[in-house]
Design a protein around this motif. Structure first.
Motif, mmCIF file in Angstrom:
data_model
loop_
_atom_site.group_PDB
_atom_site.id
_atom_site.type_symbol
_atom_site.label_atom_id
_atom_site.label_comp_id
_atom_site.label_asym_id
_atom_site.label_seq_id
_atom_site.Cartn_x
_atom_site.Cartn_y
_atom_site.Cartn_z
ATOM 1 N N PHE A 84 1.039 -1.141 0.176
ATOM 2 C CA PHE A 84 0.060 -0.081 0.050
ATOM 3 C C PHE A 84 0.730 1.483 -0.003
ATOM 4 O O PHE A 84 0.451 2.499 -1.256
ATOM 5 C CB PHE A 84 -0.967 0.289 1.045
ATOM 6 N N GLU A 85 1.504 0.954 0.886
ATOM 7 C CA GLU A 85 2.754 2.184 0.753
ATOM 8 C C GLU A 85 3.339 2.703 -0.286
ATOM 9 O O GLU A 85 3.284 3.906 -1.192
ATOM 10 C CB GLU A 85 3.684 2.046 2.285
ATOM 11 N N SER A 86 4.034 1.968 -1.159
ATOM 12 C CA SER A 86 4.866 1.894 -2.665
ATOM 13 C C SER A 86 3.319 2.174 -3.556
ATOM 14 O O SER A 86 3.733 3.778 -3.961
ATOM 15 C CB SER A 86 5.225 0.984 -3.322
ATOM 16 N N LEU A 87 2.234 1.947 -3.474
ATOM 17 C CA LEU A 87 0.724 1.769 -4.558
ATOM 18 C C LEU A 87 0.864 3.540 -3.855
ATOM 19 O O LEU A 87 1.108 4.687 -4.605
ATOM 20 C CB LEU A 87 0.158 1.498 -4.092
ATOM 21 N N ASN A 88 1.237 4.196 -2.548
ATOM 22 C CA ASN A 88 1.377 5.732 -2.173
ATOM 23 C C ASN A 88 2.020 6.210 -2.157
ATOM 24 O O ASN A 88 1.548 7.450 -3.268
ATOM 25 C CB ASN A 88 0.537 5.303 -0.424
ATOM 26 N N ARG A 89 3.071 6.522 -2.616
ATOM 27 C CA ARG A 89 3.980 6.982 -3.128
ATOM 28 C C ARG A 89 3.820 6.626 -4.509
ATOM 29 O O ARG A 89 4.464 7.912 -5.226
ATOM 30 C CB ARG A 89 5.255 5.658 -3.205
ATOM 31 N N LEU A 90 3.464 6.637 -5.094
ATOM 32 C CA LEU A 90 2.658 6.416 -6.611
ATOM 33 C C LEU A 90 2.102 7.497 -7.154
ATOM 34 O O LEU A 90 2.009 7.479 -8.078
ATOM 35 C CB LEU A 90 2.482 5.443 -7.073
ATOM 36 N N GLY A 91 1.228 7.850 -5.480
ATOM 37 C CA GLY A 91 0.414 8.577 -5.923
ATOM 38 C C GLY A 91 -1.107 8.443 -5.356
ATOM 39 O O GLY A 91 -2.147 9.539 -5.930
ATOM 40 N N THR A 92 -1.110 7.768 -5.377
ATOM 41 C CA THR A 92 -3.124 6.658 -4.900
ATOM 42 C C THR A 92 -3.436 7.227 -3.629
ATOM 43 O O THR A 92 -2.069 7.231 -2.730
ATOM 44 C CB THR A 92 -2.880 5.152 -4.768
ATOM 45 N N THR A 93 -3.953 7.674 -3.423
ATOM 46 C CA THR A 93 -4.643 7.877 -1.928
ATOM 47 C C THR A 93 -5.530 6.558 -1.347
ATOM 48 O O THR A 93 -5.527 5.852 -2.007
ATOM 49 C CB THR A 93 -5.317 9.185 -1.728
ATOM 50 N N VAL A 94 -4.653 6.301 -0.166
ATOM 51 C CA VAL A 94 -5.014 5.130 0.845
ATOM 52 C C VAL A 94 -5.466 5.037 1.715
ATOM 53 O O VAL A 94 -5.465 6.116 2.245
ATOM 54 C CB VAL A 94 -3.487 4.870 1.017
#
Ligand SMILES: Nc1ncnc2c1ncn2[C@@H]1O[C@H](COP(=O)(O)OP(=O)(O)OP(=O)(O)O)[C@@H](O)[C@H]1O
Ligand SMILES: [Mg+2]
Lengths: 234, 297
Positions: A183-193
């Motif tokens: 989730f964190e890496s997805l978040n780093r790509l710009g996704t709001t989690v």
């Protein structure tokens, strides 16, 4: 950062019962990471349902991507939903489809050609550590494995918001941590989690995360000030 | 989700084939078997009536019941000549005495050959059109020569047969309509129960951003395939049976029954029935699914 989600005095009532959520107001900033915590029955799932458009509030305003979802015509809901990835508390995998097909579902719904589907699905299977279980039907998978398939399905479409309801409820602490890193890496790509959990252990794993606490349907600490005093994170 | 004819296409797998769907195919097979039989009956009767009309509508027999043989022969000849001059008359044939004797032999035996036995003279007339006007022109011409001449239209003798055939055609059409209604009802029920069976899948699809049309299309296609499969099976069986019966009818060698034979156009119409029913089923499913989906967020 712009607000991607905005709740204003939102109330939710199932049938004629008491309000499950009342006077909930908060904003989520685009690209941030949020935890929603609270006791069982506090209304976490209900809150998330409003967020991923499975429910409309009985009162108040829910704004998503800058638009009021309450008055949004039904026709436009699918377009909004494709921008949201959801990990359901009960997974909701399609039982007669293989893991592979379950993960591919959002891409197929979005009309992505079959030739552009295999690579991302394989990548997702590897990402959640289930490369060799692509052909397995959900019911032949353990609870934790099902959960990982559900997570893979939620993120494969690169959603703008990822909403996860107890995504680590069925996995051991090691796996929980790995998933959180996903989730964190997805978040780093710009996704709001937005992750709902009552596993307080997890909360400290993401130092930049904001925390929202639900108590009997009311929100406490909407800015995450509990751990991050207002303005201290950006 | 695009339309694909590949049975292994991923979206084809979205709705698993329930037992109900298979039952649907069998119900459609039975429905179409009966519908095609009814349709064949209707078309056959319609064709037979048509050929009966074509054969008989222009046929008349004029009788001259005159005891005086010389006067009878003279009038008969005059009448035949008069008929031949009429533009609407195709053929005139004076039925000769031997044939008449042959016709009455079952009743009179060889006595019919006795030249002294007074027998009516008969003239067979074929008209190019069987309209009342043409017939009455012939009758007028006949009565001008012999006032008591009797004109019989062959179509009259067979009018009970003809009306029976008409009734059967309408009955068959009614049966086909009834079957279509029943099929639509079955399809609606199956589509609804299919919605219940697949509620979870549909909900997930919805949450992943599938549109109502996308979901409806899944059902439509499933039902189209199931109904077409069953329908073609039932229609094929019925058409085989009809072809067999027709070949048996042909063996009977009856002129009237051979009129029941289905033409190429009739076979084509029968073949259209399962396709028509599948289309109807598809539409009914679409309506049921869209209406049900419209009720959820
Ligand atoms: N569909 C529903 N119909 C009626 N009541 C509901 C429905 N869903 C939830 N509730 C009620 O709303 C309240 C909040 O439920 P919710 O599922 O949001 O809690 P939660 O915080 O997610 O709990 P948990 O941690 O156990 O998942 C509960 O009292 C529940 O009984
Ligand atoms: Mg919950």
């Amino acid at each position: 950062m712009a607000n991607i989600v905005q709740f204003e005095n939102v109330g939710l009532r199932y049938g004629t019962g008491p309000e499950t959520l009342s006077d909930v107001s908060f904003s989520l900033r685009s690209g941030a990471f949020y935890f929603v915590t609270g006791a069982s029955g506090a209304g976490k799932t209900s809150l998330l349902k409003l967020l991923y458009l499975a429910q409309r509030p009985t009162r108040g305003v829910v704004r998503l991507f800058g638009e009021d979802t309450v008055t949004l015509p039904r026709k436009r809901l699918p377009g909004f939903r494709r921008r949201i990835g959801v990990v359901f508390q009960d997974f909701r995998l399609v039982p007669h489809l293989s893991s592979y097909d379950n993960i591919a579902l959002p891409l197929r719904v979005a009309g992505i050609p079959e030739s552009d589907i295999e690579a991302p699905v394989r990548e997702m299977l590897a990402w959640v550590g289930l490369t060799d279980r692509g052909k397995a039907k959900p019911l032949t998978l353990s609870g934790g494995e099902q959960q990982r398939i559900a997570i893979a399905r939620a993120v494969i479409g690169r959603p703008e918001i990822l909403v996860a309801d107890e995504p680590t409820g069925n996995v051991d602490p090691d796996m929980a941590e790995r998933l959180l890193h996903l989730f964190e890496s997805l978040n780093r790509l710009g996704t709001t989690v937005v992750v709902a959990t009552h596993d307080f252990h997890l909360l400290n794993r993401i130092p930049t995360a904001h925390m929202m606490r639900l108590d009997k349907g009311q929100i406490h600490d909407p800015t995450g000030a509990l751990r991050h005093p207002a303005g201290s994170t950006e | 989700m695009k339309f694909s004819l590949n049975p292994a296409a991923p979206d084809r797998r979205l709705l698993d084939r329930s037992r109900r769907a298979r039952a649907m195919s069998w119900i459609m097979a039975i429905m179409l078997f009966l519908t095609v039989l009814a349709g064949a009956l209707g078309l056959g009767m319609f064709a037979a009536r048509g050929s009966l009309d074509r054969q008989l509508s222009g046929r008349l027999t004029v009788q001259i019941v005159e005891p005086d043989a010389a006067a009878r022969d003279r009038d008969t000849q005059a009448m035949a000549d008069a008929f031949r001059k009429m533009p609407s008359v195709k053929r005139v044939e004076v039925v000769d005495r031997e044939r008449l004797a042959e016709l009455v032999r079952p009743w009179l035996g060889d006595a019919g050959l006795d030249p002294d036995l007074p027998m009516p003279a008969m003239i067979d007339v074929d008209l190019s059109d069987g309209s009342d006007a043409a017939v009455s022109r012939v009758a007028q011409a006949a009565k001008a020569i012999y006032a008591d001449a009797r004109v019989d239209r062959h179509a009259q003798w067979l009018s009970p047969v003809r009306s029976f055939m008409t009734t059967m055609s309408w009955l068959a059409a009614g049966l086909v309509l009834l079957m279509a209604t029943a099929t639509a009802a079955v399809v609606l029920l199956v589509a609804r129960s299919g919605l219940d069976t697949h509620r979870d899948t549909i909900e997930v699809l919805h949450m992943l951003g599938a549109t109502d049309i996308q979901v409806a299309r899944l059902f439509q296609r499933r039902i189209a395939f199931d109904t077409l499969l069953g329908g073609l099976l039932g229609a094929g069986a019925a058409m085989g049976l009809v072809a067999f019966l027709q070949s048996r009818l042909g063996l009977l060698g009856s002129e009237m029954l051979s009129g029941v034979a289905l033409q190429q156009r009739d076979w084509f119409l029968l073949l259209m029935l399962p396709i028509l029913f599948a289309l109807m089923a598809t539409f009914a499913a679409r309506v049921a699914v869209l209406r049900a989906l419209g009720r959820v967020l």
